[in-house]
Enzyme design. Sequence first.
Site, PDB file in Angstrom:
ATOM      1  N   CYS A 390      -5.425   5.047  -1.506  1.00 20.56           N
ATOM      2  CA  CYS A 390      -3.829   5.138  -1.665  1.00 20.56           C
ATOM      3  C   CYS A 390      -3.453   6.066  -0.615  1.00 20.56           C
ATOM      4  O   CYS A 390      -4.469   6.598   0.161  1.00 20.56           O
ATOM      5  CB  CYS A 390      -3.526   3.789  -2.940  1.00 20.56           C
ATOM      6  N   HIS A 517      -5.969  -0.315  -3.180  1.00 21.01           N
ATOM      7  CA  HIS A 517      -6.741   0.762  -5.318  1.00 21.01           C
ATOM      8  C   HIS A 517      -7.474  -0.320  -5.803  1.00 21.01           C
ATOM      9  O   HIS A 517      -7.440  -1.366  -6.476  1.00 21.01           O
ATOM     10  CB  HIS A 517      -5.213   0.061  -6.606  1.00 21.01           C
ATOM     11  N   GLU A 519     -10.278   0.236  -7.967  1.00 18.31           N
ATOM     12  CA  GLU A 519     -10.515   0.646  -9.198  1.00 18.31           C
ATOM     13  C   GLU A 519      -9.556  -1.047 -10.262  1.00 18.31           C
ATOM     14  O   GLU A 519     -10.327  -1.210 -11.063  1.00 18.31           O
ATOM     15  CB  GLU A 519      -9.565   1.309  -9.832  1.00 18.31           C
TER      16      GLU A 519
HETATM   17  N1  GLN Z   1       2.983   7.577  -2.600  1.00 16.91           N
HETATM   18  C1  GLN Z   1       2.451   6.308  -1.857  1.00 16.91           C
HETATM   19  C2  GLN Z   1       2.094   5.016  -0.461  1.00 16.91           C
HETATM   20  O1  GLN Z   1       3.513   4.562  -1.865  1.00 16.91           O
HETATM   21  C3  GLN Z   1       0.797   5.987  -2.001  1.00 16.91           C
HETATM   22  C4  GLN Z   1       1.563   4.801  -2.878  1.00 16.91           C
HETATM   23  C5  GLN Z   1      -0.486   5.118  -4.218  1.00 16.91           C
HETATM   24  O2  GLN Z   1      -1.266   6.231  -4.112  1.00 16.91           O
HETATM   25  N2  GLN Z   1       0.122   4.045  -5.284  1.00 16.91           N
HETATM   26  O3  GLN Z   1       2.390   4.362   0.185  1.00 16.91           O
END
Ligand code: GLN
Length: 584
Positions: A390, A517, A519
């Site tokens: 992310c 994500h 995970e």
């Molecule tokens: N801050 C980034 C976004 O909002 C990444 C978010 C995250 O890593 N969950 O896109």
Amino acid sequence: MLPVSGRILRNFQRLRLTRCSRAQGETKRQMKYILVTGGVISGIGKGIIASSIGTILKSCGLHVTSIKIDPYINIDAGTFSPYEHGEVFVLDDGGEVDLDLGNYERFLDIRLTRDNNITTGKIYQSVINKERKGDYLGKTVQVVPHITDAIQEWVVRQALIPVDSDGVEPEVCVIEPSTTGEQKTKPTQNSVRELRGLGLSPDLIVCRCTTPMEKSVKEKISMFCHVEPEQVICVYDVCSLYRVPLLLEAEGVVGYFKERLNLQFEANSRRLLNKWKEMADRYDRTLETCSIALVGKYTKLSDSYASVIKALEHAALAINQKLEVKYIDSADLEPCRQLDEPVKYHEAWQNLCSANGVLVPGGFGFRGTEGKILAIAWARRQKKPFLGVCLGMQLAVVEFARNALNWSDANSTEFNPNTKYPVVIDMPEHNPGEMGGTMRLGKRKTILKEKNSVLRRLYKDCDYIEERHRHRYEVNPEMRSNFEEKGFRFVGQDVEGERMEIIELDEHPYFVGVQYHPEFTSRPMKPSPPYLGLMLAASGKLQRYLEKGCRLSPRDTYSDQSGSSSPDSEIVDLKLSAILTQES
Ligand code: GLN
């Protein structure tokens, strides 16, 4: 606990009785509820006990679901700071929930929905909405019975929602109501007395201890809490969580529940828990260590990255490696630290440079991002295995833009809205001003068009995958070709082909970034492919694995809890992992 917890608990007992009596004339199967509530102090693994109870019942062939009840007024965990609460866990439907739901999903290999996490806020919201619609027909709306009934109805409704891939309605629902988290000093006797004061008698008292419990202690608890010694279960410290279901089973918990809840199954749970035993044994036996630098922001509280650590552990275990996580606060890698805190600065770099692989997880906010970019630059140039998740992927894009495309000002608009090179930009869904529930959340499809991508191969050559998301920003699709010309490839997109979901770098042993994500869907026996790729690369086994057609443990299908897996396949798989270890 919810202010009316006593009534709720009592209501459950009443509910069970009415259901039982009603069921006598009917053939309809009854839902069995197991309520796990805390006693002496919080944070000693109530969630793990609840998950483990579910695991052993599932291993007896039952369909088990779970519900977590939290006392706070927040509607969900979406706005929680990881500093305070640990990680926010994300479900398929985009629900942002307590991290304990992650434990349930992992232990039971189930998929929950947002309504499996009840909060005081959600209950009040639903009651107030009903009141506004006039559903209470002019009556005074009160905590008792309206709030208590709302909780009860919610549980009864939600317990029936299938959570297994076979879509079968659950038979057992494990409910865990958490307490407010303060340290409580009253010992077991007092908490049991309190419970009895609420009209509830415990069926089992699970005691956490550092060493196995002495017989006399068990007898004493039994005597003062008015339960049989068999109803006092000791869970002592074990070397891995995988041992907890085994421990409960050894204490006779399966037989107890079978009788107490009149559960129908013939299975020999000991045989069915073999996979857990094999996993626990394998965990104890692994000798080789593989270290991963976790370059994050919330490194003080390891719960902040709970699912990331679990995903790394699952991957490590699958290839017989012991995981060593080196937590690095990314701000310590930044040059300003060199003067302010030289020891921290050098330690951080020493940790980074000595790790076998680098992981930059998700995150929000500017602090520490420059340090993460430095870590990514180092991993890219030194050809160290790297996984960016992310925010980690977004910063890998920024790093490449700055250092390989020479766009020195490149940034995400999250950190510099006026950058000349906005390589990561706001998504149209982003709704500034409102923080709760305004992200791109939950399960989304990613199309894997590029046949030769490493990640596609790790995902067993699937044409598409479905993983969970939680973000407000995305890679700017207009700049895609500038990156790809230099070997920085976008190998996975959303269904429309516009959102960049996966990056891979040519001529690097493993440089992967994912917008989602992975995970959140990793399981002890089904490690997540991007994490497995990182661990394989970090332990020097990736090439071999890819050449072998990405086969590791065909029997490691955790969903197969029926006990039908043949012992032969287990032997073959074990050998295969052994080969992977030796031939590195
Ligand atoms: N801050 C980034 C976004 O909002 C990444 C978010 C995250 O890593 N969950 O896109």
